[in-house]
Design a protein around this motif. Structure first.
Motif, PDB file in Angstrom:
ATOM      1  N   GLY A  13      22.809 -20.549  -2.261  1.00 36.42           N
ATOM      2  CA  GLY A  13      21.474 -20.859  -2.760  1.00 36.42           C
ATOM      3  C   GLY A  13      21.437 -22.191  -3.471  1.00 36.42           C
ATOM      4  N   ILE A  16      17.417 -24.043  -8.309  1.00 34.77           N
ATOM      5  CA  ILE A  16      17.803 -24.698  -9.559  1.00 34.77           C
ATOM      6  C   ILE A  16      18.992 -23.999 -10.214  1.00 34.77           C
ATOM      7  CG2 ILE A  16      16.162 -23.433 -11.044  1.00 34.77           C
ATOM      8  CD1 ILE A  16      15.719 -26.208 -12.449  1.00 34.77           C
ATOM      9  N   ILE A  35      25.692 -23.671  -0.378  1.00 33.33           N
ATOM     10  CA  ILE A  35      25.212 -23.326   0.959  1.00 33.33           C
ATOM     11  C   ILE A  35      23.766 -22.873   0.832  1.00 33.33           C
ATOM     12  CG2 ILE A  35      25.553 -21.806   2.955  1.00 33.33           C
ATOM     13  CD1 ILE A  35      28.359 -22.015   0.517  1.00 33.33           C
ATOM     14  N   GLY A  39      17.562 -25.712   2.694  1.00 34.82           N
ATOM     15  CA  GLY A  39      17.858 -27.001   2.075  1.00 34.82           C
ATOM     16  C   GLY A  39      17.614 -26.893   0.586  1.00 34.82           C
ATOM     17  N   SER A  45      12.274 -22.668  -6.569  1.00 32.81           N
ATOM     18  CA  SER A  45      12.476 -23.885  -7.368  1.00 32.81           C
ATOM     19  C   SER A  45      11.640 -25.063  -6.883  1.00 32.81           C
ATOM     20  CB  SER A  45      13.958 -24.262  -7.375  1.00 32.81           C
ATOM     21  OG  SER A  45      14.709 -23.191  -7.893  1.00 32.81           O
ATOM     22  N   SER A  48       7.097 -24.123  -7.909  1.00 36.84           N
ATOM     23  CA  SER A  48       6.777 -23.552  -9.211  1.00 36.84           C
ATOM     24  C   SER A  48       6.243 -24.640 -10.129  1.00 36.84           C
ATOM     25  CB  SER A  48       8.039 -22.949  -9.831  1.00 36.84           C
ATOM     26  OG  SER A  48       9.036 -23.924  -9.960  1.00 36.84           O
ATOM     27  N   GLY A  50       6.940 -26.268 -13.928  1.00 31.50           N
ATOM     28  CA  GLY A  50       8.261 -26.525 -14.495  1.00 31.50           C
ATOM     29  C   GLY A  50       8.296 -26.439 -16.008  1.00 31.50           C
ATOM     30  N   LEU A 199      20.509 -16.518  -5.104  1.00 31.39           N
ATOM     31  CA  LEU A 199      19.662 -16.438  -3.920  1.00 31.39           C
ATOM     32  C   LEU A 199      18.200 -16.134  -4.216  1.00 31.39           C
ATOM     33  CD1 LEU A 199      22.232 -14.484  -1.758  1.00 31.39           C
ATOM     34  CD2 LEU A 199      21.389 -16.781  -1.239  1.00 31.39           C
ATOM     35  N   LEU A 219      -0.817 -21.457  -6.731  1.00 32.19           N
ATOM     36  CA  LEU A 219      -0.950 -22.686  -7.516  1.00 32.19           C
ATOM     37  C   LEU A 219      -1.900 -23.656  -6.821  1.00 32.19           C
ATOM     38  CD1 LEU A 219       2.822 -23.303  -8.331  1.00 32.19           C
ATOM     39  CD2 LEU A 219       1.077 -22.780 -10.010  1.00 32.19           C
ATOM     40  N   CYS A 343      13.395 -22.934 -16.840  1.00 36.22           N
ATOM     41  CA  CYS A 343      13.724 -22.999 -18.260  1.00 36.22           C
ATOM     42  C   CYS A 343      15.169 -22.562 -18.534  1.00 36.22           C
ATOM     43  CB  CYS A 343      12.737 -22.116 -19.016  1.00 36.22           C
ATOM     44  SG  CYS A 343      13.119 -21.928 -20.750  1.00 36.22           S
TER      45      CYS A 343
HETATM   46  C1  LIG Z   1       4.219 -19.948  -9.189  1.00 38.22           C
HETATM   47  C2  LIG Z   1       5.482 -20.069  -9.984  1.00 38.22           C
HETATM   48  C3  LIG Z   1       5.486 -20.736 -11.202  1.00 38.22           C
HETATM   49  C4  LIG Z   1       6.654 -20.833 -11.951  1.00 38.22           C
HETATM   50  N1  LIG Z   1       6.637 -21.527 -13.128  1.00 38.22           N
HETATM   51  C5  LIG Z   1       7.781 -21.620 -13.870  1.00 38.22           C
HETATM   52  C6  LIG Z   1       7.798 -22.347 -15.089  1.00 38.22           C
HETATM   53  O1  LIG Z   1       6.795 -22.939 -15.488  1.00 38.22           O
HETATM   54  N2  LIG Z   1       8.947 -22.366 -15.819  1.00 38.22           N
HETATM   55  C7  LIG Z   1      10.075 -21.725 -15.388  1.00 38.22           C
HETATM   56  O2  LIG Z   1      11.076 -21.773 -16.079  1.00 38.22           O
HETATM   57  N3  LIG Z   1      10.095 -21.076 -14.217  1.00 38.22           N
HETATM   58  C8  LIG Z   1       8.974 -20.997 -13.444  1.00 38.22           C
HETATM   59  N4  LIG Z   1       8.989 -20.300 -12.275  1.00 38.22           N
HETATM   60  C9  LIG Z   1      10.199 -19.583 -11.910  1.00 38.22           C
HETATM   61  C10 LIG Z   1      11.244 -20.446 -11.277  1.00 38.22           C
HETATM   62  O3  LIG Z   1      10.646 -21.211 -10.236  1.00 38.22           O
HETATM   63  C11 LIG Z   1      12.350 -19.568 -10.694  1.00 38.22           C
HETATM   64  O4  LIG Z   1      12.784 -18.659 -11.661  1.00 38.22           O
HETATM   65  C12 LIG Z   1      13.544 -20.405 -10.276  1.00 38.22           C
HETATM   66  O5  LIG Z   1      13.138 -21.461  -9.430  1.00 38.22           O
HETATM   67  C13 LIG Z   1      14.580 -19.544  -9.586  1.00 38.22           C
HETATM   68  O6  LIG Z   1      15.627 -20.360  -9.124  1.00 38.22           O
HETATM   69  P1  LIG Z   1      16.787 -19.739  -8.261  1.00 38.22           P
HETATM   70  O7  LIG Z   1      17.744 -20.832  -8.057  1.00 38.22           O
HETATM   71  O8  LIG Z   1      17.216 -18.481  -8.878  1.00 38.22           O
HETATM   72  O9  LIG Z   1      16.095 -19.271  -6.894  1.00 38.22           O
HETATM   73  P2  LIG Z   1      15.423 -20.097  -5.717  1.00 38.22           P
HETATM   74  O10 LIG Z   1      14.879 -21.379  -6.171  1.00 38.22           O
HETATM   75  O11 LIG Z   1      14.498 -19.148  -5.069  1.00 38.22           O
HETATM   76  O12 LIG Z   1      16.639 -20.444  -4.755  1.00 38.22           O
HETATM   77  C14 LIG Z   1      17.188 -19.546  -3.847  1.00 38.22           C
HETATM   78  C15 LIG Z   1      17.772 -20.332  -2.701  1.00 38.22           C
HETATM   79  O13 LIG Z   1      18.517 -19.454  -1.871  1.00 38.22           O
HETATM   80  C16 LIG Z   1      18.370 -19.842  -0.526  1.00 38.22           C
HETATM   81  N5  LIG Z   1      18.685 -18.727   0.353  1.00 38.22           N
HETATM   82  C17 LIG Z   1      17.966 -17.614   0.555  1.00 38.22           C
HETATM   83  N6  LIG Z   1      18.575 -16.815   1.450  1.00 38.22           N
HETATM   84  C18 LIG Z   1      19.719 -17.424   1.822  1.00 38.22           C
HETATM   85  C19 LIG Z   1      20.781 -17.091   2.709  1.00 38.22           C
HETATM   86  N7  LIG Z   1      20.813 -15.939   3.377  1.00 38.22           N
HETATM   87  N8  LIG Z   1      21.773 -17.976   2.862  1.00 38.22           N
HETATM   88  C20 LIG Z   1      21.779 -19.136   2.170  1.00 38.22           C
HETATM   89  N9  LIG Z   1      20.808 -19.487   1.319  1.00 38.22           N
HETATM   90  C21 LIG Z   1      19.789 -18.647   1.134  1.00 38.22           C
HETATM   91  C22 LIG Z   1      16.932 -20.275  -0.460  1.00 38.22           C
HETATM   92  O14 LIG Z   1      16.709 -21.147   0.633  1.00 38.22           O
HETATM   93  C23 LIG Z   1      16.733 -20.971  -1.820  1.00 38.22           C
HETATM   94  O15 LIG Z   1      16.936 -22.359  -1.754  1.00 38.22           O
HETATM   95  C24 LIG Z   1       7.838 -20.215 -11.489  1.00 38.22           C
HETATM   96  C25 LIG Z   1       7.845 -19.592 -10.256  1.00 38.22           C
HETATM   97  C26 LIG Z   1       6.682 -19.519  -9.493  1.00 38.22           C
HETATM   98  C27 LIG Z   1       6.731 -18.859  -8.152  1.00 38.22           C
END
Ligand SMILES: Cc1cc2nc3c(=O)[nH]c(=O)nc-3n(C[C@H](O)[C@H](O)[C@H](O)COP(=O)(O)OP(=O)(O)OC[C@H]3O[C@@H](n4cnc5c(N)ncnc54)[C@H](O)[C@@H]3O)c2cc1C
Lengths: 386, 422
Positions: A13, A16, A35, A39, A45, A48, A50, A199, A219, A343
């Protein structure tokens, strides 16, 4: 015997959270590969707002984590990887009506208890902020929080030398043993000593037993215009109610108006119990924009140029999932950040990197981190792994 | 639900033909168009008090269609923009008719848009599309002021050139990248194509307009006074000092940002589906209207339309006749050339994203397709510049609004849907 490991750590994943973990591990000198199915910043991430905000967190564990992460994000942004990604700015929380008033009371006392990096600089009538429209009974002005677009942070973290990035490469299956982990990428297999699974909502595809639920949010983005008097996010107190309360009926739309550095506004957002990114509807758009433009009438001169939906990974008990999977010591989870991943990403990256290296967290953190372990779902998780 | 009209977006040939066909079968329709008058691109109507510049054959085709529109008393609202349809089946209309409606089906007949290939100087004031000059001629019967140069590729350049001649304001020159007149296959085009081309050429030759074939406009420079267009001709470089440049590099379906909807039938007709020109659009409109009526009424669908196939074959031939190496020049433009004009992003900005950037990276990191046009104009070139051989695709998923919607307009739309569901 599986092949020898190509990497010390595989990170599934490139959101962020995965990017922050990768940066911290590469900084510690480990060989890391990230991985991603698509992309960088392909899911939540990159879809959303930020806000790096303590105000919106539930009192207790989440508020403590957010305070620590805010301080650490600021540190990483002064000459560190997040320079240019994070910027400090004031935040404004407004309310009207009884429910929002008491949410503002709760906010002020929570921040006082935390004695953290965020303080109330003003608390009073709408006139505190020139440009504010009617329909605001009270405004709380905060200093210390900031904003960080997720995609900028991801790009910044991953540009560190020593991080190998592999995409588009959907992970089909994960096999772990006592020495390491093998990922099945379809056309090839990849071996590492440890896996960090970051993920997001896709956690469910590979770890179906974890109690993660999608929460979509719509949004709106406006066109560019003069950068006006609004220097920071303008958040409805009902948004705090939505995030910290029991999730019952909101008195008013939980709108957040965010002035972007481009001169555009980002307006959000809803919290819907599905995972569709293609469901954006006019009725919701109207209700968000209607309250938003009552509060900030300058919006009436703007045009909507884009709408989209992002999907948060929510956990049944409202807490993220961070730590080793029970029975799979080589697999660490870092997921379930719902609306707080931007955050929390800095501090989670630091702590997960320590866990990977088998190092203990600072003592005042140990209990809070332990509370996030996937071991808390052990009964259900083991059933799914069997 | 069955009393809800079928929404037809676009009052050009395809949209009106579909409306006529549906109305004939007793289905209620509502036609909207963002322009102030019906007619679409080909039959754009002159403003009140302006005499029409339409030729006999065009005028005849149009008056036959209009007679049917009037006979069926089809409701048409001009000055009304389609904001899109969401997943619940609600469609947003703003402008003269400002409402959220829940149509029984949607026909998207939004026509074609022009494609203009980026070149140094293509965003300077005074540079417009050849189509913009044409629509000015159609609505005002007036040429633009000053010296006009037409450049790019496609039959439209000759058509606009001829129209300027008829207004006694011939262009300084026409720069066409292809060499259609030198291609023997030209003679195999259907007769109406040939007579049309012959008429244009007659006007241009009579007015002694220099026609450069196999030539390219490589750069436009802003001087204190006029624009200077640098031309690469087969006999070497040439410069033209002009006031207005009309660029045109072909037409494409005008479908950017148009989404389908799972809960109601959504049909694309005419140039919006496949840019094949006026004759095909008319045939496609009638055929599509019949098909949709059959679907909604549960009757037998019509047999395939041969007219449409003939036009498709003719357009394919035309495309071969107009084949040229202009795309190769795209790869040679200087790095500081603007590719995305909304956000002012250059080729250098695109290259900085590294090889094969994802749609997310193009948008979020590169800010391509992030401005008011959301990629309508730049997506094609961003795609080509990333991979010259692959056909370009949109940057990211299509989303409404298909055009920017004013917040104030959106909030004043009436909302019969809300009332219904309460
Ligand atoms: C509308 C909205 C507003 C938000 N506003 C805020 C905010 O103001 N402040 C804040 O702190 N947070 C906010 N968030 C939350 C924040 O965006 C998420 O908590 C954060 O981006 C999660 O990051 P992550 O890396 O856990 O997951 P993700 O960003 O979802 O990353 C997961 C990654 O895994 C990859 N992946 C999935 N399946 C596979 C697979 N089988 N093999 C390889 N890769 C895979 C995906 O392609 C993706 O790139 C908001 C979210 C939303 C939806």
């Amino acid at each position: 015997m599986p092949d020898p490991a190509e990497f010390d750590v595989l990170i599934a994943g490139a959101g962020i959270v995965g990017a922050s973990v990768a940066w911290h591990l590469a900084s510690a000198g480990l060989r890391v590969a990230v991985i991603d199915a698509t992309g960088p910043a392909a899911a939540a991430s990159g879809a959303s707002d930020g806000a790096v905000s303590v105000a919106s967190k539930k009192p207790g564990l989440m508020a403590r984590l957010a305070s620590e992460s805010l301080l650490y994000t600021r540190e990483l942004s002064t000459g560190g990887p997040l320079a240019g990604a994070f910027h400090a700015r004031p935040s404004y929380v407004f309310g009207s009506g009884a429910v929002e008033m008491s949410a503002l009371d709760a906010l002020v006392s929570k921040l006082a208890d935390l004695t953290g990096p965020v303080r109330v600089t003003a608390d009073g009538p709408a006139t505190l902020l020139p440009g504010l429209g009617g329909a605001v009974d009270r405004l709380v002005v905060l200093e210390g929080e900031g904003h960080m677009p997720g995609h900028k942070a991801v790009r910044a973290y991953l540009s560190r030398p020593g991080i190998t990035t592999i995409w588009p490469a959907p992970i089909r299956a994960i096999a772990s043993d006592s020495n390491g982990v093998t990922l099945d990428l379809g056309h090839r297999k990849l071996r590492g000593n440890t896996l960090v699974a970051a993920l997001g909502t896709a956690t469910l595809d590979l770890f179906p037993a974890l109690p993660i639920q999608p929460r979509a949010g719509q949004l709106i983005v406006t066109d560019r215009g003069p950068v006006d008097a609004l220097r920071g996010s303008l958040t409805a107190a009902s948004y705090l109610v939505a995030k910290t309360g029991s999730g019952d009926q909101l008195p008013l739309p939980p709108v957040v108006i965010d002035p972007l550095t481009t001169g555009q506004y980002l307006i959000g957002s809803t919290r819907e119990a599905h995972g569709r990114t293609d469901q954006v509807d006019f009725a919701t758009l109207k209700s968000l924009l209607s309250r938003a433009s009552q509060i900030w009438p300058a919006l009436l001169n703007r045009r909507v140029i884009r709408t989209f939906a992002g999907v948060r990974a929510a956990v049944a008990d409202g807490l993220p999932i961070v730590g080793a999977m029970p029975g799979q010591p080589r697999v660490l989870m870092a997921t379930g950040f719902e609306g707080d991943g931007i955050c929390l990403s800095a501090v989670i990256g630091r702590e997960v990197a320590l866990m990977v290296q088998g190092l203990a967290p600072q003592s005042h953190w140990a209990a809070d981190l332990a509370a996030l372990s996937p071991a808390r779902f052990e009964n259900t998780a083991q059933k799914g792994a069997a | 639900m069955s009393d809800h009209p079928i929404l037809i977006v676009g009052a050009g040939l395809a949209g009106l033909a579909a409306a006529v066909e549906l109305a004939r079968q007793g289905l209620p329709v509502l036609v909207i168009d963002q322009a102030q008058a019906i007619g679409g691109a080909v039959h754009r109507q002159p403003l009140p008090g302006v005499r029409s510049t339409a030729t006999g054959a065009q005028a005849h085709r149009w008056s036959r269609l209009i007679a049917e529109v009037q006979a069926q008393a089809i409701p048409i609202r001009c000055g009304t923009r389609f904001g899109g349809v969401d997943h619940t089946g609600a469609a947003l209309l703003t402008g003269a008719l400002s409402t959220l409606i829940r149509p029984r089906a949607i026909v998207l007949a939004t026509g074609a848009r022009e494609s203009v290939q980026p070149r140094p100087g293509w965003t300077l004031p005074g540079v417009m599309t050849a189509g913009a000059i044409q629509s000015r001629i159609k609505t005002l019967a007036e040429p633009p002021q000053g010296r006009v140069l037409l450049a790019g590729s496609g039959p439209l350049l000759l058509a606009v050139g001829a129209e300027l001649c008829r207004l006694r304001h011939p262009p300084i020159a026409i720069i066409e990248a292809a060499r259609p007149l030198f291609n023997p296959a030209s003679l195999t085009l259907p007769l109406p194509y040939l007579t049309e081309a012959a008429t244009y050429l007659a006007h241009l030759l009579r007015a002694r307009v220099p026609l450069f074939f196999g030539a390219h406009l490589t750069e436009i420079i802003q001087t204190n006074g006029p624009l200077v267009a640098q031309i690469d001709t087969r006999k070497g470089p040439r410069n033209f000092a002009v006031d207005v440049i009309g660029l045109h590099d072909g037409i494409r379906p005008n479908d950017a940002g148009l989404t389908n909807c799972d809960v109601i039938p959504t049909l694309r007709l005419g140039d919006c589906r496949e840019a094949l020109g006026a004759r095909a659009a008319l045939a496609d409109g009638f055929a599509g209207g019949q098909k949709l009526a059959a679907e909604l009424l549960g009757t037998t669908p019509p047999s395939p339309n041969h007219d449409l196939q003939r036009q498709r074959a003719a357009q394919a031939r035309l495309a071969r006749i107009y084949a040229h190496d202009g795309l190769a020049r795209l790869a040679e433009i200087p790095a500081e050339t603007v590719i995305c004009r909304c956000e002012n992003r250059t080729l250098a900005d695109l290259r900085a994203l590294g090889p094969a950037p994802t749609a997310r990276a193009l948008r979020l990191d590169g800010r391509f397709a992030m401005g008011a046009c959301q990629g309508r104009f730049c997506a094609e070139w961003v795609g080509r510049l990333s991979d010259l051989k692959a056909p370009p695709k949109p940057i990211g998923a299509a989303r409404w609004p298909s055009r920017p919607i004013s917040v104030a307009d959106l909030l004043t739309t009436s909302d019969p849907i809300e009332k219904e569901t309460k």
